[in-house]
Design an enzyme around this catalytic site. Structure first.
Site, PDB file in Angstrom:
ATOM      1  N   ASP A 109      -3.540  10.631 -10.706  1.00 41.44           N
ATOM      2  CA  ASP A 109      -2.846   9.396 -11.110  1.00 41.44           C
ATOM      3  C   ASP A 109      -3.579   8.673 -12.246  1.00 41.44           C
ATOM      4  O   ASP A 109      -3.052   7.718 -12.819  1.00 41.44           O
ATOM      5  CB  ASP A 109      -2.670   8.450  -9.916  1.00 41.44           C
ATOM      6  CG  ASP A 109      -1.391   8.735  -9.133  1.00 41.44           C
ATOM      7  OD1 ASP A 109      -0.636   9.640  -9.539  1.00 41.44           O
ATOM      8  OD2 ASP A 109      -1.135   8.048  -8.130  1.00 41.44           O
ATOM      9  N   THR A 143       4.491  11.009  -0.714  1.00 37.79           N
ATOM     10  CA  THR A 143       4.184   9.721  -0.096  1.00 37.79           C
ATOM     11  C   THR A 143       5.163   9.386   1.016  1.00 37.79           C
ATOM     12  O   THR A 143       6.216   9.977   1.149  1.00 37.79           O
ATOM     13  CB  THR A 143       4.177   8.607  -1.166  1.00 37.79           C
ATOM     14  OG1 THR A 143       3.388   9.017  -2.250  1.00 37.79           O
ATOM     15  CG2 THR A 143       3.667   7.305  -0.634  1.00 37.79           C
ATOM     16  N   SER A 172       1.519   3.189  -8.069  1.00 39.42           N
ATOM     17  CA  SER A 172       2.792   2.463  -8.171  1.00 39.42           C
ATOM     18  C   SER A 172       3.264   1.992  -6.806  1.00 39.42           C
ATOM     19  O   SER A 172       4.361   1.444  -6.697  1.00 39.42           O
ATOM     20  CB  SER A 172       3.857   3.373  -8.766  1.00 39.42           C
ATOM     21  OG  SER A 172       3.463   3.795 -10.039  1.00 39.42           O
TER      22      SER A 172
HETATM   23  N1  GLU Z   1       0.398   8.780  -6.179  1.00 38.34           N
HETATM   24  C1  GLU Z   1       1.513   7.912  -6.329  1.00 38.34           C
HETATM   25  C2  GLU Z   1       1.081   6.479  -6.481  1.00 38.34           C
HETATM   26  O1  GLU Z   1       0.130   6.083  -5.908  1.00 38.34           O
HETATM   27  C3  GLU Z   1       2.458   8.010  -5.201  1.00 38.34           C
HETATM   28  C4  GLU Z   1       3.027   9.378  -5.129  1.00 38.34           C
HETATM   29  C5  GLU Z   1       4.441   9.403  -4.744  1.00 38.34           C
HETATM   30  O2  GLU Z   1       4.995   8.465  -4.171  1.00 38.34           O
HETATM   31  O3  GLU Z   1       5.037  10.433  -4.996  1.00 38.34           O
HETATM   32  O4  GLU Z   1       1.707   5.750  -7.163  1.00 38.34           O
END
Ligand code: GLU
Length: 595
Positions: free
Chosen positions: A451, A409, A476
């Site tokens: 997720d 991210t 998150s």
């Molecule tokens: N998929 C994660 C989320 O939406 C974020 C992934 C990450 O920051 O490594 O919470």
């Protein structure tokens, strides 16, 4: 991410920094992680992307125009963390109305996805994480382009095509491979080698692109150009969309991969009509007050706003400023664990808004805060509370689930001269997403559907985050905008899977309670308690005096080299802006101001 070598286009008699744009006054990509100034500011992980945003601000664009230029450029230079194959959450403060709005561009499960999608029918067991990740199955319908288009139409001053053009130029002309880029390919080499288009783009000659070489992605440039010309329908149902669906349903396997892969590569069920049906939602932001500040965050399907907000509410029951730092950090860790227990029990896509809002009430926070023992860490996992409106109080005013995987991210923060602010976190989930580049299109697909919880996690209680048709996996991501007396005070966000929540929370506590400046608050060693037996923490946190003292309160630590990669902007008196990225983490970030 720091580009190690400044990228220049060399033409006879002239050396022009890339991304000069149309104007006369170009500036070199900002090299520092902190910048103070006026007229607008940008912070991201990458100097090329930050420069693209500053260029838009200099030429009269607003914060939204600039944020889209940053995001489109990150899709080129940070392709393993974000891009049009992924999704994200966009939070916007509008200076004219004084309102905070959000866009939910989260990836979405195809309508064919059922609750047991991540359970192997042959064994009845959930797939290993890498088996679920590197597949067509894990790819959700991407939301990034739809988010960019919606933001441009609602709040921008120029069409999306003006953000895509300069980013396409970076993809076509190339950028310099740095150590982080090289490392991210190396870490994914086995997965990337399984797919012809990925191996061709990122493992030329069978190896990751060397540091210092120029990386070009003409397919992505052509994809951006096509969307710029024809609009996002080319993606959501048009020819790009058809290619995505073919890729998901029949992953483009290499005939003889250069590296072994131990898992079966499973197809997904995404269809063109899933792409056509994609919608960007605009939920009201979460809102709570903390020591006189108004804190706005992202509502479901993200758990960012409610979990950061609940933890702050619990912490507000303690006078953190009056406590020694160990006690303040002890409360921070315990409040995080309590808030995560409630997140895991109650928060997912489709959580009724009154339930989400009940997690943010003072009464509930008061009851949760009563559990904190100043003398010792609670045994984890702690049980969730019951936000039913009937709350116990305690005289003292001082009051489980496996952590999500994922450290991918990216985050960006932008402010303009008019006082508009964008806080945007975007992702393709894991670094490298699902590992599959769409043939001929130059971008990786996400693995966001991992997720979802693969199997129920809440015992006999319902699990809010199981897969379902058209559902969005819980996130998150926690893009957060803090106002003081109705005016922006601070905007902050970070990557890092479920540690995003604690990183944003810890930066807020550092800045608002522990007397740190914003750069200090961002740089400080991090610790993340997500309702697990042990606290995940950076080595510098564990070895600090407070870390040692917290061990005396029965906190145990699992080291993690780095947690998060935040960006932030603080709004200082008289229109001054303090833009801030990471000084060290993720190879360091890049902040700049217009003047
Ligand atoms: N998929 C994660 C989320 O939406 C974020 C992934 C990450 O920051 O490594 O919470």
């Amino acid at each position: 991410m720091r580009r190690l070598i400044p990228l220049v286009l060399v033409v006879p008699f002239l050396v022009v920094p890339l991304l000069v744009g149309t104007g006369a006054r170009a500036s070199a990509p900002p090299s520092g992680a902190t910048a103070t100034g006026y007229g607008g500011a940008v912070a991201s992980v990458d100097p090329t992307a930050t420069a693209a945003g500053l260029e838009v601000l200099r030429h009269g664009g607003n914060a939204v125009d600039a944020a889209l230029a940053v995001a489109a450029t990150l899709g080129v230079t940070e392709p393993f963390s974000s891009g049009i194959g992924g999704g994200g959450f966009f939070v916007y403060y509008d200076a004219r109305t004084g309102r905070v709005s959000t866009l939910d561009g989260r990836e979405t499960a195809p309508r064919s996805m059922g609750e047991t999608a991540f359970v192997n029918p042959a064994t009845g067991q959930p797939y290993a994480f890498q088996e679920a990740r590197v597949s067509g199955l894990s790819a959700g319908v991407p939301g990034s382009l739809a988010t960019w288009d919606a933001a441009a139409r609602r709040w921008g001053t120029r069409p999306l095509s003006s953000a895509l053009g300069p980013a396409a130029k970076v993809a076509r002309d190339g950028f310099t491979v740095d150590a982080t880029f090289n490392q991210q390919v190396s870490d994914n080499a086995a997965a990337f080698a399984q797919f012809d288009p990925t191996a061709k783009l990122y493992l030329p000659g069978g190896a990751p692109p060397a540091v210092g070489t120029t990386m070009r992605n003409p397919d992505l440039a052509a994809t951006y150009d096509l969307v710029a010309r024809r609009g996002i329908d080319a993606f959501y149902g048009g020819e790009i969309g058809r290619d995505i669906v073919t890729t998901v349903q029949r992953p483009p396997l290499a005939a003889s991969p250069s590296r072994p892969w131990q898992y079966q590569i499973r197809p997904g069920g995404m269809t063109v009509s899933d792409l056509r049906a994609y919608d960007v939602r605009s939920p009201a932001p979460t809102h709570m007050t903390y020591r006189g500040y108004d804190v706005y965050g992202m509502a479901t399907p993200s758990s960012g706003g409610s979990t950061v907000g609940e933890a702050l509410n619990i912490l507000e029951r303690s006078d953190l400023r009056g406590l020694d730092k160990t006690q303040a950090l002890h409360r921070y860790l315990e409040a995080s664990a309590l808030a995560f227990a409630d997140r895991n029990r109650y928060v997912g896509d489709g959580t009724p808004r009154p339930v989400l809002d009940s997690l943010l009430t003072d009464g509930f926070a008061g009851e949760r805060a009563c559990q904190i023992d100043p003398a010792a860490a609670l045994s984890k996992p702690v049980l969730p509370g019951v936000p039913d409106g009937h709350y116990a109080t305690c005289s003292s005013a001082t009051g489980g689930a496996a952590p999500d995987k994922g450290q991918s991210t990216t985050n960006l923060t932008v402010a303009d001269r008019w006082g508009n602010v964008v806080e945007y976190t975007l992702t393709i989930e894991q670094i490298g997403g699902n590992g599959i580049v769409v043939p001929g299109r130059g971008f990786l697909l996400n693995n966001e559907l991992t997720d979802f919880n693969f199997t129920p996690t809440q015992g006999t209680a319902p699990d809010p985050n199981l897969p379902a048709p058209g559902k969005r996996p819980r996130s998150s991501m926690a893009p957060t905008i803090v106002l003081q007396h109705g005016r922006p005070f601070l905007a902050v966000g970070s990557p890092g899977g479920s540690t995003i929540i604690t990183t944003v929370l810890q930066i807020l506590v550092n800045r608002l309670d522990l007397g740190m400046t914003l750069p200090e608050a961002v740089a400080a060693p991090r610790a993340s308690q997500r309702n697990t037996a042990s606290v995940t923490a950076e080595p510098a946190f564990i070895s600090s005096a407070e870390g040692q003292a917290l061990a005396g309160l029965h906190h145990t630590f699992t080291p993690m080299a780095e947690i998060g990669a935040a960006t932030a902007i603080e709004f200082l008196p008289h229109g001054r802006l303090l833009a801030c990225a990471e000084p060290v983490r993720r190879g360091s970030g890049s902040a700049g101001t217009v003047h």
